[in-house]
Design an enzyme around this catalytic site. Structure first.
Site, short mmCIF file in Angstrom:
data_model
loop_
_atom_site.label_atom_id
_atom_site.label_comp_id
_atom_site.label_asym_id
_atom_site.label_seq_id
_atom_site.Cartn_x
_atom_site.Cartn_y
_atom_site.Cartn_z
N ASN A 78 5.01 -53.35 11.27
CA ASN A 78 4.87 -53.54 12.71
C ASN A 78 5.52 -54.87 13.13
O ASN A 78 6.37 -55.40 12.42
CB ASN A 78 3.42 -53.41 13.16
CG ASN A 78 3.34 -52.92 14.61
OD1 ASN A 78 3.59 -53.69 15.53
ND2 ASN A 78 3.04 -51.66 14.81
N HIS A 104 8.82 -54.24 11.17
CA HIS A 104 8.79 -53.58 9.86
C HIS A 104 9.51 -54.37 8.77
O HIS A 104 10.27 -53.80 7.97
CB HIS A 104 9.34 -52.16 9.96
CG HIS A 104 8.46 -51.21 10.74
ND1 HIS A 104 7.09 -51.35 10.84
CD2 HIS A 104 8.77 -50.08 11.47
CE1 HIS A 104 6.59 -50.36 11.57
NE2 HIS A 104 7.58 -49.60 11.98
N HIS A 174 4.88 -44.94 6.01
CA HIS A 174 5.35 -44.53 7.34
C HIS A 174 5.73 -43.04 7.40
O HIS A 174 6.78 -42.68 7.92
CB HIS A 174 6.54 -45.41 7.75
CG HIS A 174 6.69 -45.59 9.22
ND1 HIS A 174 7.16 -44.60 10.04
CD2 HIS A 174 6.46 -46.66 10.01
CE1 HIS A 174 7.21 -45.07 11.28
NE2 HIS A 174 6.78 -46.31 11.29
N GLU A 302 -0.62 -44.90 10.45
CA GLU A 302 -0.28 -46.01 9.56
C GLU A 302 -1.50 -46.91 9.40
O GLU A 302 -1.84 -47.68 10.29
CB GLU A 302 0.89 -46.80 10.16
CG GLU A 302 2.10 -45.94 10.45
CD GLU A 302 3.01 -46.57 11.49
OE1 GLU A 302 3.44 -47.73 11.30
OE2 GLU A 302 3.30 -45.93 12.51
C1 BGC Z 1 5.92 -48.39 15.39
C2 BGC Z 1 6.81 -47.94 16.53
C3 BGC Z 1 8.24 -47.85 16.04
C4 BGC Z 1 8.29 -46.91 14.86
C5 BGC Z 1 9.67 -46.72 14.28
C6 BGC Z 1 6.07 -47.43 14.26
O1 BGC Z 1 5.34 -47.90 13.18
O2 BGC Z 1 4.58 -48.44 15.79
O3 BGC Z 1 6.71 -48.85 17.60
O4 BGC Z 1 9.08 -47.41 17.08
O5 BGC Z 1 7.43 -47.36 13.86
O6 BGC Z 1 10.22 -47.93 13.94
#
Ligand code: BGC
Length: 335
Positions: A78, A104, A174, A302
């Site tokens: 995040n 991320h 994810h 997640e």
């Molecule tokens: C996030 C989203 C993001 C997505 C892809 C998710 O974990 O909460 O905001 O767009 O991942 O990156």
């Protein structure tokens, strides 16, 4: 019995490898060393193998998109606001890969690099990654491992990380789930044991406020179809605060397919759960067996620490130390 490795491509001059876990109930899960990702997860339904996650048949599609399909994202999943934080009086600057923020783990986070695959058997695989001191701006040399173990319909995931200096860690799986195998997930029903959520402000960053879910679109305490999120935006991308005094043997989240054909249950030791309905997802390339993945094509659940926890001292601390390594487990059953 030792599981077999299959070469499915190359990345930066190295082999991309896949192993497939298989259980006695007929479940098959393909894991690749790119991002320690789950590339495919199949469950037998009426004699056919239904995919329950989004993935690609062709490896070359993985590095070209930013949806993190099935990946293990870190070092810190995040967002980190302003792509910076201060730890023990020192400021650290990280690469910004979403506007001014860090998402991320940055452009070369754990979900976008090759891991080592080891201890491979028919039901389990362990992946390891060493992230050197200073990689993506983070302090400390970090040794990360994830073990996937399939028993019946249930996948147990154990994450660990050992550091040689204090550093923030939040490692997240994810997967995008779609229990119907394809199409829009808004017919699915979701239930989450969360009484509160972390409020978001600009740039999808937490403001620091924690509010009750009662009366909001984030109220999933009773099972609710994703399509009738009352009077609120259908797109959800928010961290729910899981009940702390919960029974660890009971699922914190349950999802049911639109036609009731499959149910997912998730158990975790983490304090938060990002519920992301992928409303803006835009995947141009073909997915598993040529499937097209539209917006709302998958649901991410997640289990995690709270987003931007390193910049909010009242959130659970994401900082690990050489004496206090990172541990995280999650169990997802689909059947
Ligand atoms: C996030 C989203 C993001 C997505 C892809 C998710 O974990 O909460 O905001 O767009 O991942 O990156």
């Amino acid at each position: 019995m030792t599981g077999k490795l299959r070469r499915i491509g190359t990345f930066e001059g190295r082999d991309v490898l896949e192993t497939t876990l298989a259980s006695d109930t007929g479940v098959r899960i393909a894991v690749i060393n790119y991002g320690a990702s789950i590339r495919d997860w199949r469950v037998p339904v009426d004699g056919r193998m239904r995919p329950v996650v989004l993935g690609f048949d062709r490896f070359e599609h993985y590095p070209t998109h930013d949806a993190y399909f099935g990946a293990v994202v870190g070092r810190v999943a995040n967002r980190i606001g302003g792509a910076r934080f201060t730890l023990n009086g020192q400021e650290y600057r990280l690469p910004a890969n979403e506007g001014p923020n860090h998402l991320h783990g940055g452009p070369k986070g754990t979900g976008s690099v090759l891991w080592e695959m080891e201890d491979i058997s028919a039901q389990a695989v362990r992946l390891r990654l060493v992230s050197p001191d200073g990689e993506m701006g983070y302090p400390g040399r970090l040794e990360i491992s994830v073990t996937y173990r399939l028993t019946g319909n249930s996948l147990r995931m154990d994450f660990s990380a050992v550091t040689d200096a204090p550093t923030p860690v939040n490692i997240v799986q994810h997967n995008y789930f779609n229990l119907m195998g394809a199409g829009d997930i808004r017919g699915h029903t979701l239930q989450v044991a969360a009484n509160a959520y972390t409020v978001l402000g600009e740039g999808s960053l937490p403001t620091g406020e924690i509010k009750p879910v009662a009366g909001t679109e984030f109220d999933f305490r009773a099972p609710r179809r994703l399509s009738d999120a009352a009077g609120a935006p259908l797109a959800c991308d928010n961290n729910l605060v899981l009940d702390t005094n919960r029974d660890p043997d009971r699922p914190v989240a349950t999802v049911m397919a639109a036609d009731g054909s499959l149910t997912l249950s998730l158990k975790t030791d983490q304090p938060g759960l990002q519920v992301y309905t992928a409303g803006t997802m835009n995947i141009a390339v073909p997915g598993l067996e040529g499937r097209h993945y539209p917006p709302f094509g998958g649901l991410c659940l997640e289990d995690q620490n709270f987003p931007d926890a390193i910049n909010h001292p009242h959130f659970p601390s994401p900082v690990i130390t050489p004496e206090r390594p990172y541990r995280h487990w999650c169990e997802i059953a689909i059947g």
